[in-house]
Design a protein around this motif. Structure first.
Motif, short mmCIF file in Angstrom:
data_model
loop_
_atom_site.label_atom_id
_atom_site.label_comp_id
_atom_site.label_asym_id
_atom_site.label_seq_id
_atom_site.Cartn_x
_atom_site.Cartn_y
_atom_site.Cartn_z
N LEU A 90 0.83 -1.21 0.00
CA LEU A 90 0.00 0.00 0.00
C LEU A 90 0.87 1.26 0.00
O LEU A 90 0.54 2.27 -0.63
N PHE A 91 2.00 1.18 0.71
CA PHE A 91 2.95 2.31 0.75
C PHE A 91 3.40 2.66 -0.66
O PHE A 91 3.41 3.84 -1.06
N LEU A 92 3.76 1.64 -1.43
CA LEU A 92 4.24 1.90 -2.79
C LEU A 92 3.11 2.38 -3.69
O LEU A 92 3.31 3.25 -4.54
N VAL A 93 1.91 1.84 -3.48
CA VAL A 93 0.77 2.30 -4.27
C VAL A 93 0.51 3.77 -4.00
O VAL A 93 0.30 4.58 -4.92
N ARG A 94 0.54 4.12 -2.71
CA ARG A 94 0.32 5.53 -2.35
C ARG A 94 1.38 6.42 -2.98
O ARG A 94 1.08 7.48 -3.52
N ALA A 95 2.65 5.97 -2.89
CA ALA A 95 3.72 6.77 -3.50
C ALA A 95 3.43 6.97 -4.98
O ALA A 95 3.60 8.08 -5.51
N GLY A 96 2.95 5.91 -5.63
CA GLY A 96 2.61 6.02 -7.05
C GLY A 96 1.53 7.07 -7.27
O GLY A 96 1.59 7.85 -8.22
N VAL A 97 0.53 7.09 -6.37
CA VAL A 97 -0.56 8.06 -6.51
C VAL A 97 -0.03 9.48 -6.36
O VAL A 97 -0.38 10.38 -7.13
N TYR A 98 0.85 9.71 -5.36
CA TYR A 98 1.40 11.05 -5.18
C TYR A 98 2.15 11.50 -6.42
O TYR A 98 1.98 12.63 -6.90
N PHE A 99 2.99 10.60 -6.93
CA PHE A 99 3.79 10.99 -8.11
C PHE A 99 2.90 11.24 -9.31
O PHE A 99 3.13 12.17 -10.08
N LEU A 100 1.88 10.39 -9.46
CA LEU A 100 0.95 10.61 -10.56
C LEU A 100 0.32 11.99 -10.45
O LEU A 100 0.26 12.76 -11.42
N ALA A 101 -0.12 12.33 -9.22
CA ALA A 101 -0.77 13.63 -9.01
C ALA A 101 0.20 14.76 -9.35
O ALA A 101 -0.15 15.69 -10.09
N TRP A 102 1.41 14.69 -8.84
CA TRP A 102 2.35 15.79 -9.05
C TRP A 102 2.77 15.89 -10.50
O TRP A 102 2.93 16.99 -11.03
#
Lengths: 196, 476
Positions: B207-219
């Motif tokens: 989940l940590f890596l998924v969240r990181a992916g979401v942040y990067f996608l957003a930015w």
């Protein structure tokens, strides 16, 4: 163009002797009043002011105004507030009558920070507002410009320069011709009746 | 007044000329970055534990810079600002470097087990087997021992823990602190079982890596759209793109706020998994805003020195952005005190470990805490207070540089205490060569992207309908 109207403190007409209070020049645009202000500044007047319906950028430069001293008042008031809060809390709970609250030391800086901050802000705000009012000599309930009917348009679409007769350089004829040379749409003399 | 017609003549293009030192600045940054990466690569094998922390520190600092740029751009569109238009492109350049952090995140993702103690515990149950505290959590502790915190004297520190303990007022001793039993302060300890239990689902490797992916996608999406729209407007002109950016900005701000907050939770707060602070994301936001504004000031001042942007950015703009920098310093101090005060008042173990580590934890961190308070807030508060100071450009530049250096220290203070930790309350401050190597690696790569973009686009949004208003901005 430059007409002249006389008003007296008692609205008593032409009877009796009158004394000039103020010369009021009216302009139709912010640009006109800006350049006129530069002219008045260069002529070396001191007791004069510009009245506009909205803030005119660069007017403080055109009028040759110095930096406002409100900042210094705010600084002193802010430091006073900070220090007052500190001394109050230190004296009451740290020194004079220590109480144990929440197991904390009587004199504990962290618990003082909010009060020191708030009092700094409060006294700074007082300093800013009342300092500004004081320096501008506001509120002002009487001023010679109030006798001009034309001056009402200052809150709408006209720009004014007023030079007070109390100015050391004020000379009725000379000042008037100086103002007329700045292309006003109107120049008005405001004077009051001299009591015997 | 109202004489906007300055010198007509040739309209400036706001481009970096080929003979300007700025045309090749990105190569220098890239060179420094390459050196940093080479050194970091060596460190990654010789001292994986330290490398992971040094990298995280550098990553979080430069990420804050990119996010600070994004925040400035969003703020400009939210307020429909005219004054800041000439400054906006510099912020957009900082923002446009954000995608590169996806690559720079790889060393963190690979070395997660060195950084985050909750990962060790995961799957192993709430382990009685972890007796030696956090340090014992590292398999064999090889990275940890290589870091060798005992023999490194602290470079910055002059206080040892013994001195710190001696100087204590008996009033100041927290009940949980009287017997410094490090075992009760490990996240694995039974005292924290309830908190750790409730966080297990969130602090999960996948989940940590998924969240990181979401942040990067957003930015990446935010940076991509706001940058391409703005640079497209350079050619297209017109109002349409301005309106589109202003319409998108409110939603984008929500995305920005949530992603930044949770990124700070994930990457920095979970370094101490039993600790929590709901305002932590706001503090990271405040840091990002400070760093962003300080770097915009420094970059534009530096460009003016070499003759660029002189027609575009005047003392009026610097005055206003100086006010913002001053304001964000106060804001940062305010939210930092807000976090500290609640923890200090309550004084419960799982919360107070955070400050314990940085104050009584010894090893010199108390000194950094004092420096961050004095040099981060008290001094710059007066440095930027006066109108005349903000309009004095060398002074403003000095203040911005000062603030930037302190914020580097603040990021170090946030991340590094966990690098040399023996249990949750004791740590040792020492500078490591890897700290510098990682800083140059991350900073070099990121700044190379920023500086390279500067050579490709005008330095001012020349197509913005509000540009003329911005160029003639004057502080009343």
């Amino acid at each position: 163009m430059a007409s002249e109207s006389k008003k007296t403190g008692t609205k008593a007409g032409d009877a009796g002797e009158t004394r000039p209070l103020l010369l009021l020049a009216e302009y139709e645009s912010a640009g006109d009043v800006y350049h006129a202000a530069e002219h008045v500044r260069d002529a070396g007047y001191e007791k004069w002011d510009v009245h506009t319906p909205f803030p005119v950028h660069g007017m403080d430069k055109a009028m040759g105004l110095k930096d406002s001293s409100v900042g210094w008042i705010v600084l002193v008031m802010g430091l006073t507030g900070c220090l007052t809060a500190f001394v109050l809390m230190w004296w009451t709970n740290g020194h004079d009558y220590p109480l144990v609250i929440g197991g904390k030391p009587g004199f504990s800086l962290p618990s003082m920070i909010p009060v020191m901050f708030e009092l700094t802000v409060l006294l700074s705000a007082f300093g800013a507002v009342f300092g500004m009012l004081g320096i501008n000599q506001l509120p002002k309930h009487w001023h010679p410009v109030f006798y001009s009917d034309r001056f009402d348009r200052c809150t709408d679409d006209r720009f004014f320069i007023s030079i007070e007769a109390a100015d050391p350089k004020f000379d009725l004829d000379e000042t008037k011709s100086m103002l007329e040379s700045t292309h006003p749409s109107h120049v008005e003399l405001i004077s009051e009746e001299v009591d015997e | 007044m109202s004489k906007p017609a300055k010198k007509e003549g040739k309209a400036p293009t706001y481009r970096i000329p080929a003979d300007s030192p700025w045309a090749n600045a990105w190569k220098m940054a890239a060179g420094l970055g390459a050196l940093g990466i080479a050194a970091s690569a060596v460190g990654m094998f010789s001292d994986t534990h330290r490398f992971a922390f040094s990298w995280l520190f550098a990553f979080m600092f430069f990420l804050a810079l990119g996010l600070g740029g994004l925040f400035f751009v969003l703020g400009q569109h939210l307020t429909g600002s005219g004054w800041g238009v000439p400054l906006r492109r510099t912020a957009e350049m900082l923002m446009a470097g954000l995608p590169v952090f996806l690559i720079l995140f790889v060393p963190i993702a690979v070395n997660m087990h060195e950084l985050y103690p909750w990962l060790e515990e995961h799957g192993a149950g709430h382990g009685e087997e972890h007796e030696g505290g956090h340090g014992g959590g590292h398999e064999g502790g090889e990275g940890h021992e290589a870091g060798g915190h005992e023999e490194h004297g602290s470079l910055l520190g002059f206080g040892t823990q013994a001195q710190a303990q001696e100087a204590r007022d008996p009033w100041d001793v927290h009940p949980n602190e009287r017997e410094p039993d490090t075992r009760t302060h490990t996240p694995e300890h039974a005292a924290h079982a309830e908190i750790m239990e409730s966080k297990t689902w969130f602090l999960d490797h996948g989940l940590f890596l998924v969240r990181a992916g979401v942040y990067f996608l957003a930015w990446i999406l935010l940076a991509y759209f706001f940058f391409t729209w703005s640079t497209r407007q350079d050619k297209e002109k017109g109002l349409a793109l301005t309106q589109r950016m202003e319409k998108t900005a409110p939603f984008a701000t929500f995305v920005f706020g949530f992603s930044l907050t949770f990124a700070a939770f994930d990457w920095m707060m979970s370094l101490e998994p039993s600790w929590y602070s709901t305002i932590f994301g706001v503090i990271y936001f405040a840091i990002a805003a400070i760093i962003g504004h300080a770097v915009i000031i420094l970059l534009t001042l530096a460009m003016r020195r070499s003759g660029l942007l002189r027609e575009a950015i005047s003392v009026e703009h610097f005055h206003d952005i100086g006010k913002l920098l001053h304001g964000f310093i106060v804001f940062w101090a305010y939210v930092s005190v807000s976090q500290f005060l609640l923890i200090w008042y309550a004084g419960i173990p799982e919360e107070s470990t955070y400050y314990h580590l940085r104050w009584w934890g010894g090893g010199g961190w108390m000194n950094i805490s004092v420096v961050v308070i004095l040099a981060g807030f008290v001094i710059p508060f007066f440095l930027l207070m006066s109108r005349n100071f903000k309009r004095n450009l060398p002074w403003l530049g000095f203040s911005a540089a000062w603030i930037l250096v302190v914020q580097i220290g603040q990021l170090y203070w946030l991340v590094m205490p966990y690098a040399d930790q023996t249990g949750l309350v004791e740590t040792q401050l020492h500078l490591h060569w890897l700290d510098f190597a990682a800083f140059f690696a991350v900073g070099g790569v990121y700044m190379a992207v920023v500086l390279w973009n500067m050579t490709r686009f005008p330095l001012v949004p020349v197509g913005d309908p509000r540009l003329d208003r911005g160029l003639h901005h004057e502080v009343v």
